[in-house]
Design a protein around this motif. Structure first.
Motif, PDB file in Angstrom:
ATOM      1  N   ARG A  10       0.802  -1.221   0.000  1.00 48.41           N
ATOM      2  CA  ARG A  10       0.000   0.000   0.000  1.00 48.41           C
ATOM      3  C   ARG A  10       0.841   1.280   0.000  1.00 48.41           C
ATOM      4  O   ARG A  10       0.546   2.201  -0.766  1.00 48.41           O
ATOM      5  CB  ARG A  10      -0.965  -0.011   1.177  1.00 48.41           C
ATOM      6  CG  ARG A  10      -1.892   1.174   1.210  1.00 48.41           C
ATOM      7  CD  ARG A  10      -2.950   1.004   2.294  1.00 48.41           C
ATOM      8  NE  ARG A  10      -3.644   2.234   2.599  1.00 48.41           N
ATOM      9  CZ  ARG A  10      -4.622   2.747   1.869  1.00 48.41           C
ATOM     10  NH1 ARG A  10      -5.015   2.122   0.785  1.00 48.41           N
ATOM     11  NH2 ARG A  10      -5.191   3.877   2.209  1.00 48.41           N
ATOM     12  N   ARG A  13       1.987   1.877  -3.512  1.00 46.14           N
ATOM     13  CA  ARG A  13       0.888   2.304  -4.386  1.00 46.14           C
ATOM     14  C   ARG A  13       0.526   3.764  -4.148  1.00 46.14           C
ATOM     15  O   ARG A  13       0.320   4.529  -5.081  1.00 46.14           O
ATOM     16  CB  ARG A  13      -0.340   1.426  -4.159  1.00 46.14           C
ATOM     17  CG  ARG A  13      -1.482   1.792  -5.099  1.00 46.14           C
ATOM     18  CD  ARG A  13      -2.772   1.082  -4.724  1.00 46.14           C
ATOM     19  NE  ARG A  13      -3.828   1.419  -5.640  1.00 46.14           N
ATOM     20  CZ  ARG A  13      -4.467   2.591  -5.652  1.00 46.14           C
ATOM     21  NH1 ARG A  13      -4.138   3.531  -4.810  1.00 46.14           N
ATOM     22  NH2 ARG A  13      -5.426   2.829  -6.528  1.00 46.14           N
ATOM     23  N   LEU A  14       0.452   4.170  -2.877  1.00 43.22           N
ATOM     24  CA  LEU A  14       0.139   5.562  -2.559  1.00 43.22           C
ATOM     25  C   LEU A  14       1.206   6.504  -3.101  1.00 43.22           C
ATOM     26  O   LEU A  14       0.900   7.583  -3.613  1.00 43.22           O
ATOM     27  CB  LEU A  14      -0.022   5.740  -1.053  1.00 43.22           C
ATOM     28  CG  LEU A  14      -1.246   5.072  -0.433  1.00 43.22           C
ATOM     29  CD1 LEU A  14      -1.217   5.202   1.086  1.00 43.22           C
ATOM     30  CD2 LEU A  14      -2.524   5.648  -1.004  1.00 43.22           C
ATOM     31  N   THR A  17       0.724   6.595  -7.071  1.00 45.08           N
ATOM     32  CA  THR A  17      -0.442   7.357  -7.505  1.00 45.08           C
ATOM     33  C   THR A  17      -0.270   8.841  -7.203  1.00 45.08           C
ATOM     34  O   THR A  17      -0.719   9.687  -7.981  1.00 45.08           O
ATOM     35  CB  THR A  17      -1.743   6.827  -6.876  1.00 45.08           C
ATOM     36  OG1 THR A  17      -1.611   6.815  -5.461  1.00 45.08           O
ATOM     37  CG2 THR A  17      -2.082   5.449  -7.383  1.00 45.08           C
ATOM     38  N   ARG A  21      -0.383  11.712  -9.996  1.00 45.97           N
ATOM     39  CA  ARG A  21      -1.264  12.872  -9.852  1.00 45.97           C
ATOM     40  C   ARG A  21      -0.486  14.166 -10.112  1.00 45.97           C
ATOM     41  O   ARG A  21      -0.929  15.043 -10.856  1.00 45.97           O
ATOM     42  CB  ARG A  21      -1.866  12.912  -8.450  1.00 45.97           C
ATOM     43  CG  ARG A  21      -2.775  14.090  -8.200  1.00 45.97           C
ATOM     44  CD  ARG A  21      -3.325  14.140  -6.780  1.00 45.97           C
ATOM     45  NE  ARG A  21      -4.103  12.968  -6.449  1.00 45.97           N
ATOM     46  CZ  ARG A  21      -3.751  12.048  -5.573  1.00 45.97           C
ATOM     47  NH1 ARG A  21      -2.616  12.158  -4.914  1.00 45.97           N
ATOM     48  NH2 ARG A  21      -4.513  11.005  -5.329  1.00 45.97           N
ATOM     49  N   THR A  35      -7.213  13.742  -2.026  1.00 49.30           N
ATOM     50  CA  THR A  35      -7.864  12.594  -1.383  1.00 49.30           C
ATOM     51  C   THR A  35      -8.510  11.656  -2.394  1.00 49.30           C
ATOM     52  O   THR A  35      -9.027  10.611  -2.008  1.00 49.30           O
ATOM     53  CB  THR A  35      -8.938  13.051  -0.377  1.00 49.30           C
ATOM     54  OG1 THR A  35      -9.939  13.799  -1.076  1.00 49.30           O
ATOM     55  CG2 THR A  35      -8.328  13.884   0.732  1.00 49.30           C
ATOM     56  N   SER A  37      -8.578   8.868  -5.411  1.00 50.13           N
ATOM     57  CA  SER A  37      -7.744   7.712  -5.736  1.00 50.13           C
ATOM     58  C   SER A  37      -7.931   7.384  -7.211  1.00 50.13           C
ATOM     59  O   SER A  37      -9.052   7.234  -7.688  1.00 50.13           O
ATOM     60  CB  SER A  37      -8.160   6.511  -4.881  1.00 50.13           C
ATOM     61  OG  SER A  37      -7.376   5.390  -5.197  1.00 50.13           O
ATOM     62  N   SER A  39      -6.557   4.958 -10.566  1.00 49.70           N
ATOM     63  CA  SER A  39      -5.841   3.754 -10.957  1.00 49.70           C
ATOM     64  C   SER A  39      -4.649   4.137 -11.823  1.00 49.70           C
ATOM     65  O   SER A  39      -4.688   5.124 -12.562  1.00 49.70           O
ATOM     66  CB  SER A  39      -6.771   2.838 -11.750  1.00 49.70           C
ATOM     67  OG  SER A  39      -6.034   1.773 -12.308  1.00 49.70           O
ATOM     68  N   LEU A  59     -13.046   7.788  -6.520  1.00 47.21           N
ATOM     69  CA  LEU A  59     -12.213   6.687  -6.987  1.00 47.21           C
ATOM     70  C   LEU A  59     -12.423   6.509  -8.483  1.00 47.21           C
ATOM     71  O   LEU A  59     -13.553   6.338  -8.932  1.00 47.21           O
ATOM     72  CB  LEU A  59     -12.567   5.388  -6.261  1.00 47.21           C
ATOM     73  CG  LEU A  59     -11.713   4.210  -6.696  1.00 47.21           C
ATOM     74  CD1 LEU A  59     -10.769   3.815  -5.585  1.00 47.21           C
ATOM     75  CD2 LEU A  59     -12.582   3.046  -7.052  1.00 47.21           C
ATOM     76  N   PHE A 138     -15.262   7.334  -1.612  1.00 52.77           N
ATOM     77  CA  PHE A 138     -15.006   6.558  -2.831  1.00 52.77           C
ATOM     78  C   PHE A 138     -16.270   5.934  -3.413  1.00 52.77           C
ATOM     79  O   PHE A 138     -16.217   4.910  -4.082  1.00 52.77           O
ATOM     80  CB  PHE A 138     -13.945   5.487  -2.609  1.00 52.77           C
ATOM     81  CG  PHE A 138     -12.618   6.035  -2.160  1.00 52.77           C
ATOM     82  CD1 PHE A 138     -12.041   7.106  -2.811  1.00 52.77           C
ATOM     83  CD2 PHE A 138     -11.950   5.488  -1.096  1.00 52.77           C
ATOM     84  CE1 PHE A 138     -10.824   7.623  -2.396  1.00 52.77           C
ATOM     85  CE2 PHE A 138     -10.720   5.984  -0.676  1.00 52.77           C
ATOM     86  CZ  PHE A 138     -10.160   7.057  -1.327  1.00 52.77           C
TER      87      PHE A 138
END
Length: 154
Positions: A10, A13-14, A17, A21, A35, A37, A39, A59, A138
């Motif tokens: 995790r 991944r954070l 992403t 962004r 905030t 999320s 893919s 999301l 989400f």
């Protein structure tokens, strides 16, 4: 080294992403709330700065396409996605679409018209299938945790 749980990945991944962004904002002027999320396999084609805006606690799932360029006229029509939305995998959001707050877009849907708040849209072309839903972060439906507890007797 064995991986005990996917949750160990995790933080990676954070990080990825968040990096994506910042890259999308720097390169294309796409605004994605911190905030939200997204893919790593979703595609954003803004066409100009501010061409795509994604709200808080939203999301955007895998293999989605958000394209703000209208190829017929050669113009850019901004896409706006509200807060606490879920954009399902494989869905397509076409130029000029505004998706209001607390909306769920089903997987594979093709959205070409504005979507009002608190509803679920599905299909090609996307149509409203449910009104007046309540969602959390989400786009998660209220009561989803209750179903999990009942199923697994937590």
């Amino acid at each position: 080294m064995a991986l005990g749980s996917l949750n160990q990945l995790r933080p990676l991944r954070l990080f990825l992403t968040g990096l994506r962004r910042r890259w999308l904002e720097w390169r294309d002027g796409i605004r994605i709330h911190p905030t939200a999320s997204i893919s790593l396999s979703s595609r954003f084609i803004g066409g100009q700065p501010g061409g795509i805006t994604v709200g808080a606690d939203t999301l955007v799932a895998f293999k989605t396409l958000l394209d703000a360029r209208d190829l017929a006229t050669g113009t850019v029509k901004p896409i706006r996605i509200g807060e606490r939305c879920f954009i399902g995998g494989g869905s397509t959001i076409l130029p000029g679409v505004t998706i209001a707050d607390e909306v769920i877009v089903a997987a594979g849907a093709v959205v070409f018209d504005d979507v009002p708040a608190r509803c679920i849209v599905a299909g090609n072309p996307a149509r409203i299938v449910r009104h007046d839903i309540k969602v959390g972060r989400f786009g998660r439906l209220d009561g989803a945790n209750d179903n999990t507890r009942r199923m697994y007797k937590l």
